[in-house]
Design a protein around this motif. Structure first.
Motif, PDB file in Angstrom:
ATOM      1  N   THR A  53       0.864  -1.173   0.000  1.00 58.81           N
ATOM      2  CA  THR A  53       0.000   0.000   0.000  1.00 58.81           C
ATOM      3  C   THR A  53       0.899   1.221   0.000  1.00 58.81           C
ATOM      4  O   THR A  53       1.781   1.355   0.846  1.00 58.81           O
ATOM      5  CB  THR A  53      -0.924   0.013   1.228  1.00 58.81           C
ATOM      6  OG1 THR A  53      -1.756  -1.148   1.177  1.00 58.81           O
ATOM      7  CG2 THR A  53      -1.800   1.256   1.249  1.00 58.81           C
ATOM      8  N   GLU A  67      -6.411  -0.567  -5.622  1.00 61.42           N
ATOM      9  CA  GLU A  67      -7.575  -0.329  -4.777  1.00 61.42           C
ATOM     10  C   GLU A  67      -7.255   0.862  -3.873  1.00 61.42           C
ATOM     11  O   GLU A  67      -6.200   0.904  -3.246  1.00 61.42           O
ATOM     12  CB  GLU A  67      -7.833  -1.577  -3.936  1.00 61.42           C
ATOM     13  CG  GLU A  67      -8.917  -1.465  -2.926  1.00 61.42           C
ATOM     14  CD  GLU A  67      -9.022  -2.719  -2.063  1.00 61.42           C
ATOM     15  OE1 GLU A  67      -9.885  -2.722  -1.188  1.00 61.42           O
ATOM     16  OE2 GLU A  67      -8.237  -3.670  -2.250  1.00 61.42           O
ATOM     17  N   THR A  91      -7.617   2.843  -0.568  1.00 64.84           N
ATOM     18  CA  THR A  91      -7.937   2.533   0.826  1.00 64.84           C
ATOM     19  C   THR A  91      -7.715   3.778   1.683  1.00 64.84           C
ATOM     20  O   THR A  91      -7.235   4.802   1.182  1.00 64.84           O
ATOM     21  CB  THR A  91      -7.052   1.394   1.364  1.00 64.84           C
ATOM     22  OG1 THR A  91      -5.696   1.860   1.435  1.00 64.84           O
ATOM     23  CG2 THR A  91      -7.118   0.159   0.480  1.00 64.84           C
ATOM     24  N   ASP A  92      -8.026   3.676   2.949  1.00 63.03           N
ATOM     25  CA  ASP A  92      -7.783   4.788   3.876  1.00 63.03           C
ATOM     26  C   ASP A  92      -6.292   5.090   4.015  1.00 63.03           C
ATOM     27  O   ASP A  92      -5.908   6.212   4.341  1.00 63.03           O
ATOM     28  CB  ASP A  92      -8.349   4.475   5.262  1.00 63.03           C
ATOM     29  CG  ASP A  92      -9.867   4.440   5.265  1.00 63.03           C
ATOM     30  OD1 ASP A  92     -10.480   5.027   4.339  1.00 63.03           O
ATOM     31  OD2 ASP A  92     -10.447   3.834   6.181  1.00 63.03           O
ATOM     32  N   THR A 112      -3.510   0.580  -2.729  1.00 60.53           N
ATOM     33  CA  THR A 112      -2.960  -0.763  -2.599  1.00 60.53           C
ATOM     34  C   THR A 112      -2.820  -1.375  -3.978  1.00 60.53           C
ATOM     35  O   THR A 112      -3.742  -1.320  -4.790  1.00 60.53           O
ATOM     36  CB  THR A 112      -3.870  -1.640  -1.719  1.00 60.53           C
ATOM     37  OG1 THR A 112      -3.972  -1.027  -0.431  1.00 60.53           O
ATOM     38  CG2 THR A 112      -3.301  -3.050  -1.560  1.00 60.53           C
TER      39      THR A 112
END
Length: 88
Positions: free
Chosen positions: A32, A70, A72-73, A77
């Motif tokens: 990530t 993807e 993400t917070d 990632t």
């Protein structure tokens, strides 16, 4: 010495590429990245489209790996999987 944020462990791309070759078509989380640009650099290296990218040497030949990202917070990632030879 690499400049990493506190608590960040460098990604072991050689180990990840070897695992994916042994587990064809299975998705693996690569890392990530806090910046989307860093994730895109990794994607280009994994796909083999960026020969100047330092990680590209682990993922040859070009087209042998697929990627997906993807949000993400924690950032972006990157996932990858080994599909075999180059995509034509």
């Amino acid at each position: 010495m690499a400049r990493w944020g506190r608590g960040h462990t460098p990604t072991r791309h050689a180990d990840k590429a070897t695992w994916m070759r042994d587990h064809r078509f299975e998705w693996l989380e690569i890392a990530t990245y806090p910046a989307a640009y860093s994730a895109q650099c990794a994607v280009h290296g994994i796909r083999g489209g960026a020969p100047s990218n330092k990680i590209a040497r682990y993922y040859g030949p070009a087209g042998a790996f697929e990627t997906r990202t993807e949000t993400t917070d924690m950032g972006t990632t990157v996932h990858a999987r080994y599909i075999g030879g180059p995509v034509t």
